[in-house]
Each structure stands twice: as C-alpha cells, then as structure tokens.
Design an enzyme around this catalytic site. Sequence first.
Site, PDB file in Angstrom:
ATOM      1  N   ASP A  47      23.614  -3.756 -32.738  1.00 20.88           N
ATOM      2  CA  ASP A  47      23.288  -4.922 -33.545  1.00 20.88           C
ATOM      3  C   ASP A  47      24.355  -5.995 -33.317  1.00 20.88           C
ATOM      4  OD1 ASP A  47      22.327  -6.537 -35.928  1.00 20.88           O
ATOM      5  OD2 ASP A  47      21.157  -4.706 -36.236  1.00 20.88           O
TER       6      ASP A  47
ATOM      7  N   HIS B 275      23.795  -9.419 -40.067  1.00 16.76           N
ATOM      8  CA  HIS B 275      22.631  -8.606 -39.738  1.00 16.76           C
ATOM      9  C   HIS B 275      23.016  -7.150 -39.478  1.00 16.76           C
ATOM     10  CE1 HIS B 275      19.063  -7.217 -37.476  1.00 16.76           C
ATOM     11  NE2 HIS B 275      18.405  -8.175 -38.102  1.00 16.76           N
TER      12      HIS B 275
ATOM     13  N   SER C 174      13.646  -5.463 -39.027  1.00 14.62           N
ATOM     14  CA  SER C 174      15.032  -5.027 -38.870  1.00 14.62           C
ATOM     15  C   SER C 174      15.475  -4.151 -40.027  1.00 14.62           C
ATOM     16  CB  SER C 174      15.967  -6.242 -38.779  1.00 14.62           C
ATOM     17  OG  SER C 174      15.798  -6.930 -37.580  1.00 14.62           O
TER      18      SER C 174
END
Length: 472
Positions: free
Chosen positions: A84, A152, A458
């Site tokens: 990520d 994220h 996600s």
Amino acid sequence: MQSESLHRWYQSLLPVTTASTEHQQQRLLYSHRHVVTGFAARLTAEEVKAMEEKEEVLSMGLHPEKGFWKESNFGKGVIIGVMDTGVLPDHPSFRDKGMSPSPDRWKGRCDFNQTANRTFVCNKKIIGARSFQVYDNLLQTFSARPVDEIGHGTHTASTAVGNFVRGANLYNNANGTASGVAPHAHFAIYQVCSLNECSSTDVLAGFDAAVEDGVDVISISMTSLNVGQLFEDSIALAAFSAMQRGIFVVSSTIDTNIIATARLGNGDEFDGESIFQPNSTKRLNSKLLPLVQPGINGQMLSQNCNNGSLKDINVKGKAVFCERGMEVSRLDQGKVVKAAGGAAMLLVNQEQEGFTTYTDPHVLPASHLSYAAGLNIKHYNTTSKPIATVKFKGTVIGNSSAPMAASFSSKGPSSICPGILKPDIIGPGVSILAASLFPIDKRKSNSKSNFNVMSCTSMSCPHLSGVALQLC
C-alpha cells in the site's frame, strides 16, 4: 436431492418445541444447497449441545455471540504483507502488546528511520517495512522509507491486523474498541504506492520481496494496473505466482450506520448518513427549513451543487437539495452550500449509485441519501412551499442493507475475460472506522487516538485478508 426436500430434511433435524409451526419454520434461517451441505438456524445453548449428538451432524458452525473469533487464535504467529502507501508505525493500532515474537521463518527487514524529529521502529506487530517508491511524480522527490503520508495504507493495515484500541471513534460516533480482523497477527508493510501512482515495477518488486521474506498472506488494495489481457496484468501475474507458492492473495457493508434522517414537511422521513452529528440539544430542536433545489423551475443550473451553481439562488438559511456529481466531491458540495448561506444539505445519489451512502464529515448539517429517497424528495419539492430538515440519530447498529453489495463493488464478469465471474468473495467496505494519520478536524475530534471512516473496495480487501490469516 431437490431444494424443497433438502429444506424439509434440514427442518426435521431441528429440536422439536411446543412453539407454533410458523415459529418453528422461522428458526431455520438458511438452507444451503450448493456450496455446503448444511443450514443455519436459531438455537439455544442447550439445543446446540443436543444437535451435536445427532449422527447426521458432522460439525456445528459459528455462534452469534462469539462469531469467527470463538475458535480462533486472533491470527497469532501468521504474517501478512500489506502492499500500500506505507504505514504510520507509532499509531496505537500497531502497538505490540500481547504479541508473540516474529516467527523464525521471517527473513524480512525494517527500513524505518528517523524523519521530522521522529524515530520509527519495528516491533512484534510490525516486523518488516520496505519502500519500493522509486520516484514520486507529484511531490518530485525520491522516497526511501515506508512511512505513510497519505493514510490509505495505515487504514487498510489496521483493518486487517490492528491491535485492540479502546475509545476509538470519529466525532464521538462509532465509539468503542477498534480491532483488526486478526489482531495478534504480524505484518510487514511494502510501500508500492504514492499519493497519485502505483507503478507496475514497484508492485512487482513488492510482491517479489514479500514472497522471499516469508509472508503467509498478501493484501493489496488496488485494482489492475493494466487494461489489456491477463498476461499483461502485473498484479494478476504476481498474485498467481504467489498463489503457486502457497501464499493467499487478496486484491480488491457492515450493519452499523451513523444516521442522519431527512424529514419533509409532509411527514415523510428518509434515513441517510453523515458523521456530522450536532449535540443532543440541536437534535431535539430540528427546525423545518424552506427546501430549494438547483435546476428547478426551468433554470438551467447544475443540480450537483458545484462551484457557481448556487450564485443566483437564494439559499440563505434554507435546506438545499443536491445530486451527487462526479466532477465535485461530496464534501466539496457541502462546502459550496455552506458558502452560499445554506443551512442544511440533502445529498442524493444518482441512479448508478443506488442505495450506497457514505458517512462523511460534512461542514454543515447534511444527509447522504439513496437514489430512491431522492426521487421521493424531488416529487415533494414540486409542491407549494416545500420544507425539510435533518434529524440526527447517532450510531445505529443492525439497521443497514448489509450484506448488499455496494455500488462500487466489483461484480463481474471480468471485462478482460467474460468467462471469469468475479469476485470469489466480498467483504465489508462501507463506512469502515480504522486507523488514520490525523483527525479530520482536531477541534471536533473526541478520540484519544486518530481514526477515520472510509469506504471503498480498499476497505473490503483487508477484512478478507484478516480472515485468511486465521485460516492459515
């Protein structure tokens, strides 16, 4: 055996009670026909013990009060590689309290170093950290450390394996103890994405390192990087190779909502969502406001409430009806309404978004509503002197459309190979509270730690990765 006969057989296995026939039938929740030979039913603890003695019953499954964790070890001793944007290692979700030492098979390394007067290190939770960011086109800098500067990667990693954190919330909503699906699992972070780019070369390098380092599961919350054939798709190729080496790869709707209800002057109410929840005094004194809608009465204006769409409309002190638009974010739509003097916003989906709504930190009282609710509000708005308001109900559990797939879900078939029906499995991906780099608004955050609510595939990916860790 035909479905009806199978259903009757399952029903005959249930303990006999003095309850009505209708009640007895309601106890049988599901009759599985294809994927397993079995059923789901509501049983008391005593009835479960009795069922276990039946020779037709091979095993009993999940218990509602304990669920998947009842027979698990919380992922202890298993390693996940998260590919990520990096991770913020000093977040409370990544403390190693209660963790076992890293397994002997682990061969990876930790590349955290000191930055901005902060020293980041690995521990028994984060056992590896590497960066494969060669060059960030947006920031025009080289990156050599896997520290998350976007949020994220921190969110997805904590969803999969975050340790227990008490008092997690966002604006005092969704309050409780946060935990990843496999809170005692180890993880290694592989930084393969920046703010604006996930390079195929970086992703392949990350996969290669994760396999060599000895991970059991790889979680990569991103879609394909190529639109050609499968043999040109770097994620598909790398995932297949990892699978051949015994590594489980997960590549990219819960029953909790933070309710904001749109109430119309005719008494109709429609539940929507918003993380903006005024205090209890204001909730009890919700005042019906004049309702206005851009683009109505022949005006050729955007109903998306984007920049400039409200400049010729008097919205001061009124509730404003807005449709979602792709050219402007949901949060920015609220900012446009507030800047124009609007007191509240009813934000409704367009047809393609259907029933999927989001819990956003709006800058004014707002409710994000379904497409069906929007149709009703549009019809009401054609009446004389329409009025509306937003009522806030806070966090509500057990009142959602789960397990309905969200509008952004990958439903298949594959655009590359129509014969492949995907996905194989889906997981929760709407309004997921997990670790964040910082509070969205420090003045309003009541959380002792930094958490944020996000929605996307996600968010689904690390849920399934966490489940996989407990099956290794």
